[in-house]
Design a protein around this motif. Structure first.
Motif, PDB file in Angstrom:
ATOM      1  N   LYS A  90       0.825  -1.221   0.000  1.00 39.44           N
ATOM      2  CA  LYS A  90       0.000   0.000   0.000  1.00 39.44           C
ATOM      3  C   LYS A  90       0.857   1.270   0.000  1.00 39.44           C
ATOM      4  CE  LYS A  90      -3.713  -2.385   2.478  1.00 39.44           C
ATOM      5  NZ  LYS A  90      -4.650  -2.368   3.629  1.00 39.44           N
ATOM      6  N   LYS A  91       2.082   1.155  -0.529  1.00 43.66           N
ATOM      7  CA  LYS A  91       2.981   2.311  -0.577  1.00 43.66           C
ATOM      8  C   LYS A  91       3.089   2.919  -1.968  1.00 43.66           C
ATOM      9  CE  LYS A  91       5.729   1.053   3.459  1.00 43.66           C
ATOM     10  NZ  LYS A  91       7.090   0.786   4.014  1.00 43.66           N
ATOM     11  N   LEU A  92       2.337   2.407  -2.906  1.00 45.38           N
ATOM     12  CA  LEU A  92       2.319   2.984  -4.244  1.00 45.38           C
ATOM     13  C   LEU A  92       1.189   4.007  -4.321  1.00 45.38           C
ATOM     14  CD1 LEU A  92       2.789  -0.218  -6.451  1.00 45.38           C
ATOM     15  CD2 LEU A  92       4.544   1.390  -5.678  1.00 45.38           C
ATOM     16  N   GLN A  93       1.545   5.263  -4.491  1.00 43.73           N
ATOM     17  CA  GLN A  93       0.513   6.300  -4.586  1.00 43.73           C
ATOM     18  C   GLN A  93      -0.161   6.308  -5.949  1.00 43.73           C
ATOM     19  OE1 GLN A  93       2.055  10.132  -3.505  1.00 43.73           O
ATOM     20  NE2 GLN A  93       2.465   9.555  -1.388  1.00 43.73           N
ATOM     21  N   GLY A  94       0.553   5.844  -6.945  1.00 47.16           N
ATOM     22  CA  GLY A  94      -0.016   5.817  -8.289  1.00 47.16           C
ATOM     23  C   GLY A  94       0.886   5.065  -9.245  1.00 47.16           C
ATOM     24  N   LEU A  95       0.293   4.536 -10.311  1.00 49.73           N
ATOM     25  CA  LEU A  95       1.031   3.892 -11.393  1.00 49.73           C
ATOM     26  C   LEU A  95       0.462   4.403 -12.712  1.00 49.73           C
ATOM     27  CD1 LEU A  95       1.124   0.148 -10.190  1.00 49.73           C
ATOM     28  CD2 LEU A  95       3.062   1.734 -10.252  1.00 49.73           C
ATOM     29  N   VAL A  96       1.341   4.647 -13.671  1.00 42.86           N
ATOM     30  CA  VAL A  96       0.900   5.098 -14.993  1.00 42.86           C
ATOM     31  C   VAL A  96       1.565   4.237 -16.055  1.00 42.86           C
ATOM     32  CG1 VAL A  96       0.918   6.974 -16.680  1.00 42.86           C
ATOM     33  CG2 VAL A  96       0.493   7.483 -14.273  1.00 42.86           C
ATOM     34  N   HIS A  97       0.755   3.593 -16.867  1.00 44.19           N
ATOM     35  CA  HIS A  97       1.219   2.823 -18.013  1.00 44.19           C
ATOM     36  C   HIS A  97       1.300   3.792 -19.193  1.00 44.19           C
ATOM     37  CE1 HIS A  97       0.361  -0.793 -20.912  1.00 44.19           C
ATOM     38  NE2 HIS A  97       1.659  -0.526 -20.833  1.00 44.19           N
ATOM     39  N   ILE A  98       2.517   4.042 -19.700  1.00 47.27           N
ATOM     40  CA  ILE A  98       2.672   4.999 -20.788  1.00 47.27           C
ATOM     41  C   ILE A  98       2.336   4.301 -22.107  1.00 47.27           C
ATOM     42  CG2 ILE A  98       4.211   6.609 -21.962  1.00 47.27           C
ATOM     43  CD1 ILE A  98       3.602   7.411 -19.118  1.00 47.27           C
TER      44      ILE A  98
ATOM     45  N   MET B 257       9.000   6.802 -25.190  1.00 45.92           N
ATOM     46  CA  MET B 257      10.357   7.359 -25.156  1.00 45.92           C
ATOM     47  C   MET B 257      11.313   6.563 -24.264  1.00 45.92           C
ATOM     48  SD  MET B 257      10.014   9.646 -27.376  1.00 45.92           S
ATOM     49  CE  MET B 257      11.534  10.600 -27.299  1.00 45.92           C
ATOM     50  N   GLY B 258      11.010   5.273 -24.081  1.00 49.02           N
ATOM     51  CA  GLY B 258      11.890   4.417 -23.299  1.00 49.02           C
ATOM     52  C   GLY B 258      11.460   4.184 -21.865  1.00 49.02           C
ATOM     53  N   ILE B 259      10.350   4.798 -21.446  1.00 47.28           N
ATOM     54  CA  ILE B 259       9.803   4.602 -20.095  1.00 47.28           C
ATOM     55  C   ILE B 259       8.396   4.024 -20.237  1.00 47.28           C
ATOM     56  CG2 ILE B 259       9.073   5.687 -17.949  1.00 47.28           C
ATOM     57  CD1 ILE B 259      12.070   5.656 -18.228  1.00 47.28           C
ATOM     58  N   GLY B 260       8.220   2.782 -19.815  1.00 43.16           N
ATOM     59  CA  GLY B 260       6.930   2.129 -19.991  1.00 43.16           C
ATOM     60  C   GLY B 260       5.989   2.241 -18.812  1.00 43.16           C
ATOM     61  N   MET B 261       6.544   2.449 -17.616  1.00 47.57           N
ATOM     62  CA  MET B 261       5.714   2.531 -16.409  1.00 47.57           C
ATOM     63  C   MET B 261       6.281   3.589 -15.478  1.00 47.57           C
ATOM     64  SD  MET B 261       2.983   1.175 -14.885  1.00 47.57           S
ATOM     65  CE  MET B 261       2.730  -0.496 -15.522  1.00 47.57           C
ATOM     66  N   LEU B 262       5.400   4.426 -14.939  1.00 49.32           N
ATOM     67  CA  LEU B 262       5.772   5.419 -13.942  1.00 49.32           C
ATOM     68  C   LEU B 262       5.204   5.008 -12.594  1.00 49.32           C
ATOM     69  CD1 LEU B 262       5.126   8.766 -15.883  1.00 49.32           C
ATOM     70  CD2 LEU B 262       7.334   7.674 -15.426  1.00 49.32           C
ATOM     71  N   VAL B 263       6.021   5.159 -11.557  1.00 49.43           N
ATOM     72  CA  VAL B 263       5.647   4.784 -10.191  1.00 49.43           C
ATOM     73  C   VAL B 263       5.665   6.044  -9.329  1.00 49.43           C
ATOM     74  CG1 VAL B 263       6.246   3.365  -8.202  1.00 49.43           C
ATOM     75  CG2 VAL B 263       6.702   2.513 -10.516  1.00 49.43           C
ATOM     76  N   PHE B 264       4.550   6.346  -8.680  1.00 47.28           N
ATOM     77  CA  PHE B 264       4.428   7.530  -7.832  1.00 47.28           C
ATOM     78  C   PHE B 264       4.597   7.107  -6.375  1.00 47.28           C
ATOM     79  CE2 PHE B 264       2.840   8.851 -11.773  1.00 47.28           C
ATOM     80  CZ  PHE B 264       2.704  10.240 -11.801  1.00 47.28           C
ATOM     81  N   SER B 265       5.547   7.755  -5.683  1.00 49.89           N
ATOM     82  CA  SER B 265       5.897   7.338  -4.321  1.00 49.89           C
ATOM     83  C   SER B 265       6.116   8.540  -3.416  1.00 49.89           C
ATOM     84  CB  SER B 265       7.176   6.495  -4.364  1.00 49.89           C
ATOM     85  OG  SER B 265       7.740   6.334  -3.083  1.00 49.89           O
TER      86      SER B 265
END
Length: 331
Positions: free
Chosen positions: A229-237, A289-297
């Motif tokens: 429960k420490k992931l504030q958000g995830l974004v699939h680019i 652009m080479g980043i497939g997933m963003l992790v918000f923490s």
């Protein structure tokens, strides 16, 4: 006249299904009830031991990346593309996949093609702990060019209600980490093909092989972090790039600042940009652009999350941060 005179061969479809069934059964687990061939796939949640399960579903396609696969005859790869894409789309809300259903449409079933596509799907399903529970194959003469087909997929996953990732905890100061892609994944191929063709590159070449690399899944790297429960958000680019996907999870009153120099953009994107004379903002609005997933923490959790991801073999970049704003992306 009969159906085969009209261009549809039931015998050809039945023959193809022999190999398809073998691939599909390799994905079955304790949740599957029944076998292949029923009008609907049956799946139970009883074996999962969940307290308050919420189902999460998504549907998508591979788009014009299929043109690359046709040129290379890499028919085992589109199935991996679609399954991994769909798994990532539900993962960003914290869901693990339960089962997947596919649709393949073509003018005429070519020997070995359906079997290869489904084997690719089965491979990706096994890697994502997902069942390939059903599908539809449509032979439609006159609808597709010879040797071409289209595929789409539907996925259903599950997440405990108190583990849903919805972005509500994102605040100014939240750190944005990036995990690399394996190339274009499944988005931006119409622009990529047009640009590369203008530069004299053919799809059935080494450049085409780079374009054909399958869309990767982030499931095994991230699913255990969901339970913390420490992931504030995830974004699939995916389609619409950074500017189109990041705002989808932002609460009111915040924006995201991305540092483009935080990672090295893979050569294939630079080649596309050069060949097509594409502006920077258009590149980041179209491609990952080479980043497939963003992790918000939260800043206090960054070290733990980074360590976990690196132990999973991931390279992690600190790509930016959350600032006060109007739900947009600034570079």
């Amino acid at each position: 006249m009969n159906y085969e005179d009209a261009g549809v061969s039931l015998a050809r479809a039945d023959k193809a299904m022999i190999g398809v069934k073998k691939s599909v059964r390799t994905t079955f687990n304790a949740g599957v009830l029944g076998d292949i061939g029923n009008f609907g796939g049956l799946f139970t949640l009883n074996h999962l031991g969940l307290k308050d399960p919420v189902l999460v579903s998504s549907v998508d396609g591979v788009g014009t990346k299929l043109k690359v696969h046709f040129a290379l005859k890499s028919h085992d790869l589109p199935g991996q593309d679609i399954v991994n894409h769909c798994c990532n789309d539900i993962l960003v809300q914290g869901a693990r996949p339960l089962f997947f259903l596919d649709y393949l449409a073509t003018g005429k079933l070519e020997a070995g093609v359906l079997e290869a596509v489904v084997e690719g799907m089965a491979k990706a399903c096994r890697e994502n702990d997902c069942v390939l529970i059903g599908g539809e194959t449509a032979e439609m003469p006159g609808m597709y060019h010879e040797g071409e087909y289209d595929i789409s997929g539907t996925i259903v996953g599950v997440v405990e209600r108190d583990e849903i990732i919805d972005g509500k905890k994102i605040t100014p100061g939240t750190v944005v980490l990036g995990i690399p892609s394996t190339g274009l994944h499944t988005n931006g191929y119409s622009l990529a093909r047009k640009a590369l063709e203008a530069g004299g590159y053919k799809l059935n070449s080494d450049v085409g092989k780079v374009l054909a690399v399958p869309h990767r899944s982030y499931y095994r790297s991230l699913i255990d972090l969901v339970h913390t429960k420490k992931l504030q958000g995830l974004v699939h680019i995916t389609g619409s790039g950074f500017q189109g996907n990041i705002p989808r999870i932002l609460p009111k009153g915040v924006s995201v600042k991305i540092n483009r120099s935080a990672w090295q953009v893979p050569d294939i994107f630079n080649l596309i940009q050069k060949c097509g004379n594409v502006e920077d903002d258009e590149m980041y609005r179209t491609f990952n652009m080479g980043i497939g997933m963003l992790v918000f923490s939260a800043p206090s959790d960054v070290a733990e999350i980074r360590k976990h991801l690196e132990n999973k073999g991931e390279t992690v970049f600190e790509c930016g941060c959350v600032i006060e704003g109007e739900n947009d992306v600034v570079f």
